[in-house]
Design a protein around this motif. Structure first.
Motif, PDB file in Angstrom:
ATOM      1  N   GLY A   1       9.345   0.499   0.799  1.00 52.99           N
ATOM      2  CA  GLY A   1       9.185   1.270   1.111  1.00 52.99           C
ATOM      3  C   GLY A   1       8.099   1.297   2.044  1.00 52.99           C
ATOM      4  O   GLY A   1       7.345   0.615   3.273  1.00 52.99           O
ATOM      5  N   VAL A   2       6.691   2.500   2.476  1.00 48.17           N
ATOM      6  CA  VAL A   2       6.355   2.046   4.173  1.00 48.17           C
ATOM      7  C   VAL A   2       4.794   1.405   3.465  1.00 48.17           C
ATOM      8  O   VAL A   2       4.234   1.269   3.918  1.00 48.17           O
ATOM      9  N   PHE A   3       3.928   1.586   2.335  1.00 41.98           N
ATOM     10  CA  PHE A   3       2.795   0.945   2.746  1.00 41.98           C
ATOM     11  C   PHE A   3       4.064  -0.838   1.674  1.00 41.98           C
ATOM     12  O   PHE A   3       2.951  -1.798   3.021  1.00 41.98           O
ATOM     13  N   GLY A   4       4.916  -0.983   1.600  1.00 42.07           N
ATOM     14  CA  GLY A   4       4.926  -2.723   2.185  1.00 42.07           C
ATOM     15  C   GLY A   4       5.639  -2.710   3.424  1.00 42.07           C
ATOM     16  O   GLY A   4       5.146  -4.074   3.540  1.00 42.07           O
ATOM     17  N   ALA A   5       6.281  -2.409   3.638  1.00 42.25           N
ATOM     18  CA  ALA A   5       6.370  -2.385   4.919  1.00 42.25           C
ATOM     19  C   ALA A   5       5.119  -2.747   6.283  1.00 42.25           C
ATOM     20  O   ALA A   5       5.091  -3.239   6.895  1.00 42.25           O
ATOM     21  N   ALA A   6       3.646  -1.693   5.427  1.00 40.77           N
ATOM     22  CA  ALA A   6       2.797  -1.961   6.657  1.00 40.77           C
ATOM     23  C   ALA A   6       2.231  -3.184   6.024  1.00 40.77           C
ATOM     24  O   ALA A   6       1.676  -3.321   7.769  1.00 40.77           O
ATOM     25  N   MET A   7       2.059  -3.903   4.676  1.00 36.99           N
ATOM     26  CA  MET A   7       1.813  -4.926   4.514  1.00 36.99           C
ATOM     27  C   MET A   7       1.890  -5.989   4.803  1.00 36.99           C
ATOM     28  O   MET A   7       1.402  -6.997   4.570  1.00 36.99           O
ATOM     29  N   LYS A   8       3.169  -6.165   5.333  1.00 36.62           N
ATOM     30  CA  LYS A   8       4.130  -7.870   5.406  1.00 36.62           C
ATOM     31  C   LYS A   8       3.416  -8.620   6.432  1.00 36.62           C
ATOM     32  O   LYS A   8       3.476  -9.463   5.983  1.00 36.62           O
ATOM     33  N   GLU A   9       2.472  -7.747   7.382  1.00 38.36           N
ATOM     34  CA  GLU A   9       2.250  -9.212   8.502  1.00 38.36           C
ATOM     35  C   GLU A   9       0.915  -9.279   7.945  1.00 38.36           C
ATOM     36  O   GLU A   9       0.030 -10.133   9.052  1.00 38.36           O
ATOM     37  N   ALA A  10       0.808  -7.923   6.988  1.00 35.93           N
ATOM     38  CA  ALA A  10      -1.209  -8.844   7.032  1.00 35.93           C
ATOM     39  C   ALA A  10      -1.737  -9.956   6.478  1.00 35.93           C
ATOM     40  O   ALA A  10      -1.005 -10.396   5.941  1.00 35.93           O
ATOM     41  N   GLY A  11      -3.336 -10.164   6.854  1.00 38.33           N
ATOM     42  CA  GLY A  11      -3.901 -11.404   6.219  1.00 38.33           C
ATOM     43  C   GLY A  11      -4.519 -10.996   5.096  1.00 38.33           C
ATOM     44  O   GLY A  11      -3.863 -10.504   4.594  1.00 38.33           O
ATOM     45  N   THR A  12      -4.595 -12.181   4.998  1.00 36.76           N
ATOM     46  CA  THR A  12      -6.066 -12.486   3.467  1.00 36.76           C
ATOM     47  C   THR A  12      -6.735 -11.521   3.632  1.00 36.76           C
ATOM     48  O   THR A  12      -7.074 -10.146   5.130  1.00 36.76           O
ATOM     49  N   VAL A  13      -7.528 -10.901   2.606  1.00 31.32           N
ATOM     50  CA  VAL A  13      -8.251  -9.682   2.317  1.00 31.32           C
ATOM     51  C   VAL A  13      -9.236 -10.215   1.790  1.00 31.32           C
ATOM     52  O   VAL A  13      -9.364 -11.533   0.827  1.00 31.32           O
TER      53      VAL A  13
END
Length: 137
Positions: free
Chosen positions: A67-79
């Motif tokens: 999905g779009v959200f999953g792809a955008a978050m794939k390389e996201a760091g910690t929050v």
């Protein structure tokens, strides 16, 4: 430790985890959240979960579902997420008793808050404190 509060928050931090079930378990059992909803796919992966603390909520999901959200978050760091609690010291002790990694014990801040800092099972930072700024609409 947690309640559902009233009304609907207008902001929902959303976190994706490699092991969303472990994250939900830690957040509910050790950090005082209440599970409002939990949806799984046919393989048992968490597709969507809603956890509440006071009158706020977070949404949790599993990484790697596409999905779009999953792809955008794939390389996201910690929050980092800040959560207001009634009794910071009791909440901290509960977390310690459940083996949560504590990065900063309860500390009085210059701006009037008492808070502590913890790291969850996948490295996200959670601050729990007494400071609740008023927001006027």
């Amino acid at each position: 430790m947690a309640g559902t509060g009233g009304g609907r928050p207008s902001i929902y931090p959303t976190l994706l985890y490699a092991d969303a079930k472990a994250a939900v378990r830690q957040l509910t059992e050790a950090l005082g959240f209440t599970e409002l909803a939990l949806y799984e796919d046919e393989d048992g992966a968490v597709t969507h979960a809603e956890l509440v603390q006071g009158n706020g909520a977070v949404m949790i999901g599993s990484k790697g579902r596409g999905g779009v959200f999953g792809a955008a978050m794939k390389e996201a760091g910690t929050v980092g997420v800040y959560v207001v609690v009634d009794d910071v010291d009791a909440h901290h002790q509960w977390a310690v008793d459940h083996g949560v990694e504590i990065l900063m014990p309860p500390t009085d801040q210059d701006y009037g808050s008492r808070d502590y800092l913890a790291r969850d099972v996948e490295g996200n930072l959670w601050s729990f404190g007494s400071y609740a700024p008023a927001i006027s609409g």
